[in-house]
Design a protein around this motif. Structure first.
Motif, PDB file in Angstrom:
ATOM      1  N   LEU A  63     -10.005   0.434 -13.766  1.00 27.49           N
ATOM      2  CA  LEU A  63      -8.397   0.268 -13.889  1.00 27.49           C
ATOM      3  C   LEU A  63      -8.022   1.440 -15.358  1.00 27.49           C
ATOM      4  O   LEU A  63      -7.149   1.349 -14.909  1.00 27.49           O
ATOM      5  CB  LEU A  63      -7.482  -0.364 -13.771  1.00 27.49           C
ATOM      6  N   ASP A  84      -7.287  10.657  -9.469  1.00 25.93           N
ATOM      7  CA  ASP A  84      -8.201   9.860  -7.922  1.00 25.93           C
ATOM      8  C   ASP A  84      -9.494   9.842  -7.463  1.00 25.93           C
ATOM      9  O   ASP A  84      -9.773   9.332  -6.831  1.00 25.93           O
ATOM     10  CB  ASP A  84      -7.018  11.512  -7.483  1.00 25.93           C
ATOM     11  N   ALA A  87      -9.104   6.606  -7.699  1.00 23.82           N
ATOM     12  CA  ALA A  87      -9.043   5.834  -7.337  1.00 23.82           C
ATOM     13  C   ALA A  87      -9.955   5.018  -6.251  1.00 23.82           C
ATOM     14  O   ALA A  87     -10.239   4.216  -5.441  1.00 23.82           O
ATOM     15  CB  ALA A  87      -7.613   6.481  -6.231  1.00 23.82           C
ATOM     16  N   ARG A  90     -12.345   2.808  -7.111  1.00 25.67           N
ATOM     17  CA  ARG A  90     -12.046   1.858  -6.972  1.00 25.67           C
ATOM     18  C   ARG A  90     -12.166   1.070  -5.550  1.00 25.67           C
ATOM     19  O   ARG A  90     -12.425  -0.245  -5.353  1.00 25.67           O
ATOM     20  CB  ARG A  90     -10.469   1.408  -7.671  1.00 25.67           C
ATOM     21  N   ASN A  91     -12.137   1.817  -5.243  1.00 28.67           N
ATOM     22  CA  ASN A  91     -11.971   1.441  -2.971  1.00 28.67           C
ATOM     23  C   ASN A  91     -12.953   1.569  -2.841  1.00 28.67           C
ATOM     24  O   ASN A  91     -13.212   0.540  -2.226  1.00 28.67           O
ATOM     25  CB  ASN A  91     -10.971   2.903  -2.127  1.00 28.67           C
TER      26      ASN A  91
ATOM     27  N   ARG B 311       4.512  -3.569  -9.087  1.00 27.50           N
ATOM     28  CA  ARG B 311       4.340  -4.224  -8.823  1.00 27.50           C
ATOM     29  C   ARG B 311       2.924  -3.692  -7.357  1.00 27.50           C
ATOM     30  O   ARG B 311       1.637  -3.836  -7.898  1.00 27.50           O
ATOM     31  CB  ARG B 311       4.408  -5.630  -8.852  1.00 27.50           C
ATOM     32  N   GLU B 312       3.934  -3.775  -6.522  1.00 31.59           N
ATOM     33  CA  GLU B 312       3.319  -2.681  -4.999  1.00 31.59           C
ATOM     34  C   GLU B 312       2.613  -1.757  -5.684  1.00 31.59           C
ATOM     35  O   GLU B 312       1.591  -1.488  -4.928  1.00 31.59           O
ATOM     36  CB  GLU B 312       3.931  -3.222  -4.037  1.00 31.59           C
ATOM     37  N   ILE B 315      -0.660  -2.951  -7.415  1.00 31.45           N
ATOM     38  CA  ILE B 315      -1.801  -3.171  -6.099  1.00 31.45           C
ATOM     39  C   ILE B 315      -2.448  -2.181  -5.249  1.00 31.45           C
ATOM     40  O   ILE B 315      -3.217  -2.067  -5.479  1.00 31.45           O
ATOM     41  CB  ILE B 315      -1.068  -3.819  -5.166  1.00 31.45           C
ATOM     42  N   ARG B 316      -1.706  -1.648  -4.781  1.00 29.32           N
ATOM     43  CA  ARG B 316      -2.209  -0.161  -3.578  1.00 29.32           C
ATOM     44  C   ARG B 316      -2.984   1.156  -4.734  1.00 29.32           C
ATOM     45  O   ARG B 316      -4.452   1.158  -4.304  1.00 29.32           O
ATOM     46  CB  ARG B 316      -0.664   0.680  -2.883  1.00 29.32           C
ATOM     47  N   LYS B 317      -2.907   1.236  -5.478  1.00 29.19           N
ATOM     48  CA  LYS B 317      -3.963   1.644  -6.590  1.00 29.19           C
ATOM     49  C   LYS B 317      -4.807   1.360  -6.738  1.00 29.19           C
ATOM     50  O   LYS B 317      -5.783   1.603  -6.818  1.00 29.19           O
ATOM     51  CB  LYS B 317      -2.960   2.029  -8.155  1.00 29.19           C
ATOM     52  N   ALA B 318      -4.934   0.053  -7.418  1.00 24.81           N
ATOM     53  CA  ALA B 318      -6.440  -0.477  -7.543  1.00 24.81           C
ATOM     54  C   ALA B 318      -6.590  -0.622  -6.339  1.00 24.81           C
ATOM     55  O   ALA B 318      -7.929  -0.711  -6.559  1.00 24.81           O
ATOM     56  CB  ALA B 318      -5.929  -2.332  -7.950  1.00 24.81           C
ATOM     57  N   ILE B 319      -6.368  -1.055  -5.245  1.00 28.71           N
ATOM     58  CA  ILE B 319      -7.237  -1.018  -4.130  1.00 28.71           C
ATOM     59  C   ILE B 319      -8.131   0.485  -3.333  1.00 28.71           C
ATOM     60  O   ILE B 319      -8.764   0.585  -2.635  1.00 28.71           O
ATOM     61  CB  ILE B 319      -6.594  -1.869  -2.922  1.00 28.71           C
ATOM     62  N   GLY B 320      -6.980   1.646  -4.014  1.00 26.38           N
ATOM     63  CA  GLY B 320      -7.642   2.761  -4.035  1.00 26.38           C
ATOM     64  C   GLY B 320      -6.695   3.699  -3.092  1.00 26.38           C
ATOM     65  O   GLY B 320      -7.042   4.728  -2.944  1.00 26.38           O
ATOM     66  N   ALA B 321      -5.392   3.160  -3.328  1.00 27.81           N
ATOM     67  CA  ALA B 321      -4.602   5.012  -3.169  1.00 27.81           C
ATOM     68  C   ALA B 321      -4.219   5.637  -4.331  1.00 27.81           C
ATOM     69  O   ALA B 321      -4.498   5.756  -5.434  1.00 27.81           O
ATOM     70  CB  ALA B 321      -3.024   3.955  -2.745  1.00 27.81           C
ATOM     71  N   THR B 322      -4.946   7.232  -4.031  1.00 26.76           N
ATOM     72  CA  THR B 322      -4.172   8.442  -4.424  1.00 26.76           C
ATOM     73  C   THR B 322      -3.112   8.510  -4.800  1.00 26.76           C
ATOM     74  O   THR B 322      -2.105   7.953  -4.772  1.00 26.76           O
ATOM     75  CB  THR B 322      -4.932   9.290  -3.753  1.00 26.76           C
ATOM     76  N   ARG B 323      -2.708   8.944  -5.488  1.00 29.62           N
ATOM     77  CA  ARG B 323      -1.285   9.769  -6.698  1.00 29.62           C
ATOM     78  C   ARG B 323      -0.748  10.171  -5.123  1.00 29.62           C
ATOM     79  O   ARG B 323       0.184  10.136  -4.547  1.00 29.62           O
ATOM     80  CB  ARG B 323      -1.249  10.980  -7.286  1.00 29.62           C
ATOM     81  N   VAL B 325      -1.018   9.517  -2.123  1.00 32.69           N
ATOM     82  CA  VAL B 325      -0.548   8.838  -0.722  1.00 32.69           C
ATOM     83  C   VAL B 325       0.991   8.257  -1.481  1.00 32.69           C
ATOM     84  O   VAL B 325       1.373   7.949  -0.825  1.00 32.69           O
ATOM     85  CB  VAL B 325      -2.429   7.749  -0.777  1.00 32.69           C
ATOM     86  N   PRO B 398      -1.883   2.105 -13.181  1.00 30.69           N
ATOM     87  CA  PRO B 398      -2.043   0.849 -12.613  1.00 30.69           C
ATOM     88  C   PRO B 398      -2.550  -0.355 -12.937  1.00 30.69           C
ATOM     89  O   PRO B 398      -2.030  -1.320 -12.927  1.00 30.69           O
ATOM     90  CB  PRO B 398      -3.305   1.117 -11.923  1.00 30.69           C
ATOM     91  N   ILE B 399      -3.108  -0.340 -14.480  1.00 29.20           N
ATOM     92  CA  ILE B 399      -2.824  -1.575 -15.676  1.00 29.20           C
ATOM     93  C   ILE B 399      -1.962  -1.981 -15.599  1.00 29.20           C
ATOM     94  O   ILE B 399      -1.187  -3.066 -15.775  1.00 29.20           O
ATOM     95  CB  ILE B 399      -3.469  -1.781 -16.550  1.00 29.20           C
ATOM     96  N   LEU B 402       0.111  -3.025 -12.826  1.00 29.41           N
ATOM     97  CA  LEU B 402      -0.252  -4.398 -11.924  1.00 29.41           C
ATOM     98  C   LEU B 402       0.686  -6.075 -13.332  1.00 29.41           C
ATOM     99  O   LEU B 402       0.589  -6.633 -12.917  1.00 29.41           O
ATOM    100  CB  LEU B 402      -1.887  -4.567 -12.231  1.00 29.41           C
TER     101      LEU B 402
END
Lengths: 239, 405
Positions: A63, A84, A87, A90-91, B311-312, B315-323, B325, B398-399, B402
Motif C-alpha cells: 500500500l 498500477d 495494484a 495487491r490484487n 474510503r471506498e 478499499i477498491r485500490k487496496a483490493i486491486g483497482a487501478t487508477r 478503473v 491507498p493508505i 484508507l
C-alpha cells in the motif's frame, strides 16, 4: 497456497527504510529492517504504537513504498513497481483484513467478495461461484445477499476474510483484525484464521493485542522502527 | 467490467436521489433552454415568413423618393412624385410585371348607423386583390369598370366590418356607409389577413383609386404604386424594369438620383429573418452558458462525491483497482448524470414544444438538430467536468484513502 518453494522466502525484506515528512521534520518510521517470512508461516507483528508496525504492514501490503531498501514478494521486486503494477500485486498476492472490516456499503456480501476477482478480470459466472465457495468456507453462505449494515461485526469480518482469500493470495495480511470485536467473536475469528493456516495459507497479523499474538507461531516485535525481537511463540494450538 | 462500473455508478446516483436530481436539474434546464429557444426561433421565423408571404412574396412597392426643390433636398416621401400615368406605364412597358395598383390613402371618419370609425381609406385598382392575395369573405371586390367610373363603392376589411356593423346582423353587402361625408355602397368584405408590420389591412376600407383621388385631391399624384412581379423569381428583373421606366417617365438625366424608391418584399423578408436569426443565436448562446453552468454543478457534486467516498476508493485500490478503473468509475457517473439530465430535458422540452406548436399553430417546432446538439454538448460537459474529479479520485494514495474517516 504459495508457488514459491520452501527454500525461497515469501517475503524478503532487506534494509528497508521508510521516512515521512511532517513539516520539515523527518520521521523515520522504519529504520533498516531486514526480515524474511516463509510460506505457510503464521506470524504476528507486534509492538507499541509508534513502533513502526503499521508502516510495516503498509509496506508489506504494497500500500506504500519504502524510501530505500529491497522488498521481494514471491520473487517479485515490488520496490521498483509502478502504482498500477502494485495494484495488480495487491490484487493477486495479498488478501487484506482490516480492523474496521472495510466492506463496501450498499453492496451485498457476495458482491464484496467478488470485488477482487472483478479487478482480476474473472468472468461473472465464475466470480459468483468462487465468491459463494469463499463465503461457504467462512460459514456465511446464507448471508450472501445481505448488506454490511445487516451483518454483525463478526459476520462482517468473516465476509472480509472471504474477500481476502478468494483470489488465493500468497499472504493474508491482517491489520488488528479483531480490534473491533468482542472476546467471543475474537475467538471465532482467530479459530477461522487458524483453520485457513491449517489449509496452507500464510497469515501475517499486525496487532498490539498479546492475546492475538499468542496464537501465532512466530512473533516479530518492533520498537522505534527496528525489529526488537523475532521469536517462535510458545503456541501449541489445535494444529 | 464496464457493466459493473455502470451498475456501481447507478447505485451511487440512486443512493443520493435528491442530490442527483438537483445536479441533473442544471442540465435539464440547460437542454430545455436550448430546445425551447430554438423552437422560439423557428416559430418567429415561421411567423415572419408566413406574414410576409400572406401579403404576397412577389410584391414591389414603389414609393416616392426625395426631391430636390431649389437646391434643397426634401426628405423621402415629402412630396409625392408618383402618378397614375407612372402606374400605367409600368403595367404597359415592363414584361415581368403582372399587376399594378396605385395606392391613394387617407384617414377618414366612417359612419354606419350609430357606429363611428376613424380608419385608413385605401384607393386601389381592381387588381389589388391579385397583388395582395386578398380573398373575399362576403360579396366581391370592385370591378375595373367601377374604377373607370370612379364609383362610390367600398370593400371593408374584416375588422373594419366588425367595428362598423357591430351589434347588427344585417348583410353588409349593399348597405350604404358614409366615408368623409360621402355615401358609399359596400360591395364586399375581405377575409382577414392579419397585421403586416406597419399597417393593418384588416382595419382599412378599400375604394377605387379614382374615387379616392377625387375625394382626397392632391393633384394627380398617388401615395404608392404596388406592383406584383410575374413570380418571386423575377423580382430583381422587374425591379430594374420599373426603375428604368420611371426614370423615363420622370425624365431623369443620367447621373441624377432616383426621385422614387422601390422596396422589394424579399428584402424585407431577408431583413426580418436576419433579425430572427440573431435572436436565435443570442438565445442559443445563453442556453449554452446555462448548460455550462449545469456542467460546473456536476463537477461540484462529483468532487463532493469523491471526498465522501475516499474510503471506498481506498478499499477498491487496496483490493486491486487501478487508477484507470477508479477514474472510469467517476467519469461514468458524471456522464450518466449529464446524459440522464439531457434525456429528461429533451423529454420535457418535447412536451413543451408540442404545446407551443399547438398554441401557435406553427407545426413541428421540435428541432432534431438542436436535440442532437444539446445531447452531444451535455455528454461533452459531463465528460469534461467529470475528468477533474475522476483524476482526483484516481490519484488518491491507498493508505491515505484508507486512513480517511
Amino acid at each position: 497456497m504459495s508457488l514459491s518453494s520452501k527454500h525461497q522466502p515469501l517475503v524478503h525484506m532487506q534494509n528497508i527504510v521508510k521516512e515521512y515528512f511532517i513539516g520539515d521534520q523527518v520521521i523515520r518510521a522504519l529504520n533498516d529492517v531486514t526480515l524474511d517470512i516463509w510460506p505457510g508461516e503464521f506470524v504476528a507483528i507486534m509492538g507499541p504504537s509508534g513502533s513502526g508496525k503499521s508502516t510495516m504492514m503498509n509496506v508489506m501490503g504494497c500500500l506504500d513504498v519504502p524510501t530505500s531498501g529491497t522488498y521481494v514478494l514471491d520473487g517479485v521486486a515490488v520496490s521498483t513497481l509502478s502504482e498500477d503494477e502494485l495494484a495488480s500485486v495487491r490484487n493477486q498476492k495479498i488478501g487484506f483484513i482490516f480492523q474496521s472490516f472495510n466492506l463496501l456499503p450498499r453492496t451485498t456480501a457476495l458482491e464484496n467478495v467478488e470485488l477482487p476477482m472483478l479487478y482480476m478480470g474473472v468472468p461473472p459466472r465464475q466470480r459468483r461461484e468462487r465468491a459463494m465457495e469463499a463465503l461457504e468456507q467462512v460459514g456465511l453462505k446464507e448471508r450472501a445477499y445481505n448488506r454490511p449494515n445487516e451483518l454483525s461485526g463478526g459476520q462482517q469480518q468473516r465476509v472480509a476474510i472471504a474477500r481476502a482469500l478468494v483470489n488465493q493470495p500468497n499472504i493474508i495480511l491482517g491489520d488488528e483484525p479483531t480490534g473491533a470485536l468482542d472476546s467471543k467473536t475474537t475467538e471465532d475469528i482467530l479459530a477461522l484464521l487458524h483453520q485457513l493456516h491449517g489449509q496452507g495459507n500464510t497469515i501475517i497479523l499486525v496487532t498490539h493485542d498479546a492475546e492475538v499474538g499468542r496464537h501465532a507461531e512466530r512473533v516479530i516485535r518492533f520498537r522505534d522502527g527496528r525489529v526488537e525481537s523475532d521469536t517462535a511463540a510458545a503456541y501449541e494450538g489445535e494444529r | 467490467m464496464f457493466v459493473e462500473i455502470v451498475r456501481v455508478a447507478w447505485r451511487s446516483i440512486q443512493a443520493n436521489k435528491m442530490r442527483s436530481f438537483l445536479t441533473m436539474l442544471g442540465i435539464i434546464i440547460g437542454v430545455m433552454a436550448v430546445i425551447l429557444s430554438s423552437a422560439i426561433g423557428l416559430s418567429a421565423k415561421a411567423g415572419v415568413t408566413k406574414q410576409v408571404e400572406s401579403l404576397g412574396s412577389n410584391i414591389l412597392t414603389v414609393m416616392p423618393g426625395s426631391v430636390t426643390v431649389g437646391g434643397v433636398s426634401r426628405g423621402f416621401g415629402a412630396v409625392s412624385t408618383l402618378t397614375v400615368a407612372d402606374a400605367q406605364a409600368i403595367l404597359a412597358q415592363d414584361p415581368d410585371v403582372a399587376y399594378v395598383s396605385p395606392l391613394v390613402t387617407a384617414n377618414e371618419q366612417v359612419i354606419y348607423g350609430g357606429n363611428n370609425l376613424n380608419t385608413s381609406i385605401e384607393g386601389t385598382s381592381a387588381d389589388y386583390p391579385s397583388i395582395r392575395n386578398v380573398t373575399m369573405a362576403m360579396g366581391r371586390y370592385f370591378l375595373p369598370s367601377e374604377v373607370q367610373d370612379a364609383s362610390d363603392v367600398a370593400v371593408l376589411g374584416s375588422q373594419a366590418y366588425q367595428s362598423l356593423f357591430s351589434g347588427s346582423t344585417v348583410n353588409p353587402v349593399g348597405q350604404t356607409i358614409d366615408i368623409g361625408g360621402v355615401p358609399f355602397t359596400v360591395v364586399g368584405v375581405a377575409a382577414s389577413q392579419g397585421a403586416s408590420g406597419f399597417s393593418n389591412q384588416d382595419d382599412a376600407i378599400a375604394i377605387p383609386y379614382t374615387t379616392a383621388m377625387n375625394l382626397f385631391a392632391n393633384g394627380n399624384t398617388v401615395n404608392e404604386i404596388l406592383v406584383a412581379a410575374k413570380s418571386p423569381d423575377v423580382m430583381n428583373r422587374a425591379q430594374l424594369e420599373i426603375e428604368s421606366t420611371l426614370r423615363d417617365t420622370h425624365q431623369l438625366a443620367p447621373g441624377v438620383s432616383d426621385d422614387f424608391q422601390i422596396v422589394n418584399q424579399a428584402t424585407i423578408l431577408n431583413a426580418l429573418s436576419g433579425v430572427s436569426r440573431i435572436l436565435t443565436l443570442l438565445l442559443d448562446g445563453i442556453s449554452a452558458i446555462s448548460l455550462l453552468v449545469g456542467g460546473i454543478g456536476i463537477m461540484n457534486i462529483m468532487l463532493v462525491s469523491v471526498s465522501e467516498r475516499t474510503r471506498e476508493i481506498g478499499i477498491r485500490k487496496a483490493i486491486g483497482a487501478t487508477r484507470r478503473v477508479i477514474s472510469a468509475q467517476f467519469l461514468t457517473e458524471a456522464t450518466m448524470l449529464s446524459v440522464a439530465g439531457a434525456m429528461a430535458g429533451l423529454l420535457l422540452s418535447g412536451v413543451g414544444t408540442f404545446v407551443m406548436s399547438k398554441v401557435t399553430g406553427d407545426g413541428n417546432l421540435f428541432s432534431p438538430a438542436a436535440a442532437v446538439a444539446s445531447l452531444g454538448f451535455s455528454l461533452a460537459v459531463g465528460l469534461i467536468f467529470g475528468v477533474y474529479p475522476a483524476r482526483k479520485a484516481a490519484s488518491l494514495k491507498p493508505i491515505d484513502a484508507l486512513r480517511f474517516e
